[in-house]
Design an enzyme around this catalytic site. Structure first.
Site, PDB file in Angstrom:
ATOM      1  N   GLU A  31      84.827  19.120  82.513  1.00 44.55           N
ATOM      2  CA  GLU A  31      85.266  20.442  82.988  1.00 44.55           C
ATOM      3  C   GLU A  31      85.830  21.212  81.803  1.00 44.55           C
ATOM      4  OE1 GLU A  31      86.723  17.765  84.804  1.00 44.55           O
ATOM      5  OE2 GLU A  31      85.371  17.911  86.521  1.00 44.55           O
ATOM      6  N   TYR A  45      79.879  22.995  73.678  1.00 45.37           N
ATOM      7  CA  TYR A  45      79.151  22.184  74.666  1.00 45.37           C
ATOM      8  C   TYR A  45      77.736  22.720  74.876  1.00 45.37           C
ATOM      9  CZ  TYR A  45      83.835  20.410  75.654  1.00 45.37           C
ATOM     10  OH  TYR A  45      85.076  19.853  75.534  1.00 45.37           O
TER      11      TYR A  45
HETATM   12  C1  LIG Z   1      87.328  22.999  71.302  1.00 44.67           C
HETATM   13  C2  LIG Z   1      87.518  22.112  70.086  1.00 44.67           C
HETATM   14  C3  LIG Z   1      87.523  20.641  70.507  1.00 44.67           C
HETATM   15  C4  LIG Z   1      86.343  22.344  69.106  1.00 44.67           C
HETATM   16  O1  LIG Z   1      86.569  21.569  67.953  1.00 44.67           O
HETATM   17  P1  LIG Z   1      86.581  22.258  66.504  1.00 44.67           P
HETATM   18  O2  LIG Z   1      86.737  21.193  65.510  1.00 44.67           O
HETATM   19  O3  LIG Z   1      87.576  23.355  66.489  1.00 44.67           O
HETATM   20  O4  LIG Z   1      85.118  22.910  66.450  1.00 44.67           O
HETATM   21  P2  LIG Z   1      83.975  22.626  65.381  1.00 44.67           P
HETATM   22  O5  LIG Z   1      84.422  23.071  64.035  1.00 44.67           O
HETATM   23  O6  LIG Z   1      83.491  21.238  65.534  1.00 44.67           O
HETATM   24  O7  LIG Z   1      82.862  23.659  65.863  1.00 44.67           O
HETATM   25  C5  LIG Z   1      82.006  23.326  66.933  1.00 44.67           C
HETATM   26  C6  LIG Z   1      81.445  24.595  67.540  1.00 44.67           C
HETATM   27  O8  LIG Z   1      82.487  25.217  68.296  1.00 44.67           O
HETATM   28  C7  LIG Z   1      82.323  26.632  68.200  1.00 44.67           C
HETATM   29  N1  LIG Z   1      83.465  27.189  67.491  1.00 44.67           N
HETATM   30  C8  LIG Z   1      84.346  26.528  66.724  1.00 44.67           C
HETATM   31  N2  LIG Z   1      85.292  27.388  66.288  1.00 44.67           N
HETATM   32  C9  LIG Z   1      84.962  28.595  66.768  1.00 44.67           C
HETATM   33  C10 LIG Z   1      85.552  29.888  66.680  1.00 44.67           C
HETATM   34  N3  LIG Z   1      86.682  30.115  65.981  1.00 44.67           N
HETATM   35  N4  LIG Z   1      84.970  30.904  67.346  1.00 44.67           N
HETATM   36  C11 LIG Z   1      83.829  30.704  68.061  1.00 44.67           C
HETATM   37  N5  LIG Z   1      83.228  29.501  68.183  1.00 44.67           N
HETATM   38  C12 LIG Z   1      83.793  28.468  67.549  1.00 44.67           C
HETATM   39  C13 LIG Z   1      81.032  26.866  67.444  1.00 44.67           C
HETATM   40  O9  LIG Z   1      79.968  26.849  68.374  1.00 44.67           O
HETATM   41  C14 LIG Z   1      80.980  25.626  66.578  1.00 44.67           C
HETATM   42  O10 LIG Z   1      79.688  25.341  66.157  1.00 44.67           O
HETATM   43  P3  LIG Z   1      79.138  25.968  64.748  1.00 44.67           P
HETATM   44  O11 LIG Z   1      80.130  25.569  63.714  1.00 44.67           O
HETATM   45  O12 LIG Z   1      77.822  25.306  64.585  1.00 44.67           O
HETATM   46  O13 LIG Z   1      79.087  27.439  64.956  1.00 44.67           O
HETATM   47  C15 LIG Z   1      88.861  22.438  69.331  1.00 44.67           C
HETATM   48  O14 LIG Z   1      88.817  23.766  68.872  1.00 44.67           O
HETATM   49  C16 LIG Z   1      90.106  22.227  70.172  1.00 44.67           C
HETATM   50  O15 LIG Z   1      90.672  21.134  70.173  1.00 44.67           O
HETATM   51  N6  LIG Z   1      90.533  23.287  70.886  1.00 44.67           N
HETATM   52  C17 LIG Z   1      91.742  23.206  71.715  1.00 44.67           C
HETATM   53  C18 LIG Z   1      91.566  22.210  72.837  1.00 44.67           C
HETATM   54  C19 LIG Z   1      90.332  22.472  73.651  1.00 44.67           C
HETATM   55  O16 LIG Z   1      90.045  23.596  74.051  1.00 44.67           O
HETATM   56  N7  LIG Z   1      89.599  21.372  73.940  1.00 44.67           N
HETATM   57  C20 LIG Z   1      88.419  21.416  74.781  1.00 44.67           C
HETATM   58  C21 LIG Z   1      88.826  21.270  76.204  1.00 44.67           C
HETATM   59  S1  LIG Z   1      87.425  21.251  77.292  1.00 44.67           S
END
Ligand SMILES: CC(C)(COP(=O)(O)OP(=O)(O)OC[C@H]1O[C@@H](n2cnc3c(N)ncnc32)[C@H](O)[C@@H]1OP(=O)(O)O)[C@@H](O)C(=O)NCCC(=O)NCCS
Length: 163
Positions: free
Chosen positions: A116, A128
């Site tokens: 979710e 995702y």
């Molecule tokens: C969501 C989360 C797990 C993603 O991990 P991350 O290390 O920040 O993201 P990544 O660097 O691996 O990037 C993965 C993809 O996310 C998206 N993304 C990452 N940062 C982004 C930003 N600032 N704006 C838009 N898209 C973004 C992009 O699609 C990216 O792919 P790309 O680099 O090929 O464009 C992390 O930001 C997080 O922990 N957020 C807070 C908690 C949360 O929301 N968890 C998910 C709950 S369902």
């Protein structure tokens, strides 16, 4: 009746990735508290470990950088938590953890991964979607938010689809 699932792959956890232990919980909880408006409690993390769910951390420079929690029920995996420490977000660790979890899910024989996500969480939804997850439903008012409740989008990925 559903059958609880026993992870088979824990001896294969390589590199910086390893199972979360109880003594990791304070560091994990500190991240959760920092990045979520409504964080899990330390007790929830403890219960997940005790229940034998797949609780994985990535450790960088001796500190927890990211973590994920997956509940397995027979042939279905539920990704319950995927989080990256705020100062490391946007550097690929979230995608790496998700790939890591999906690999574990596959090795444990699940056919489908579910999760979710908050409707407003565009960053996670983009991640995702890029991994092939598809929207299969909406849970109305699933999450608390400061104005009341927020819907959850339910996403699913068939484990053999392109992994
Ligand atoms: C969501 C989360 C797990 C993603 O991990 P991350 O290390 O920040 O993201 P990544 O660097 O691996 O990037 C993965 C993809 O996310 C998206 N993304 C990452 N940062 C982004 C930003 N600032 N704006 C838009 N898209 C973004 C992009 O699609 C990216 O792919 P790309 O680099 O090929 O464009 C992390 O930001 C997080 O922990 N957020 C807070 C908690 C949360 O929301 N968890 C998910 C709950 S369902």
């Amino acid at each position: 009746m559903s059958e609880s699932f026993s992870p088979k792959i824990i001896t294969e956890v390589p590199g910086n990735y390893r199972l979360m232990r109880e003594d990791d919980i304070p560091a994990v909880f500190a991240i959760d508290e920092d990045i979520y408006p409504f964080p899990w409690t330390e007790g929830i993390f403890k219960d997940c470990i005790t229940a034998g769910q797949l609780c994985i951390i990535n450790v960088i420079d001796h500190q927890v950088a990211a973590y994920g929690v997956v509940g397995m029920i027979v042939n279905e995996a539920h990704i319950l938590n995927l989080s990256v420490r705020s100062d490391l977000q946007g550097k690929g660790y979230g995608r790496e953890m998700l790939l890591y979890l999906l690999d574990l899910i596959k090795k444990n024989g699940a056919e489908r991964a579910l999760l979710e996500v908050r409707q407003s969480n565009q960053i996670a939804r983009k991640l995702y979607q890029s991994m092939g997850f598809e929207e299969i439903g909406v849970r109305k008012g699933y999450y608390p938010d400061h104005e009341g409740r927020e819907d959850a989008i339910v996403l699913a990925l068939g484990i053999d689809s392109g992994l």
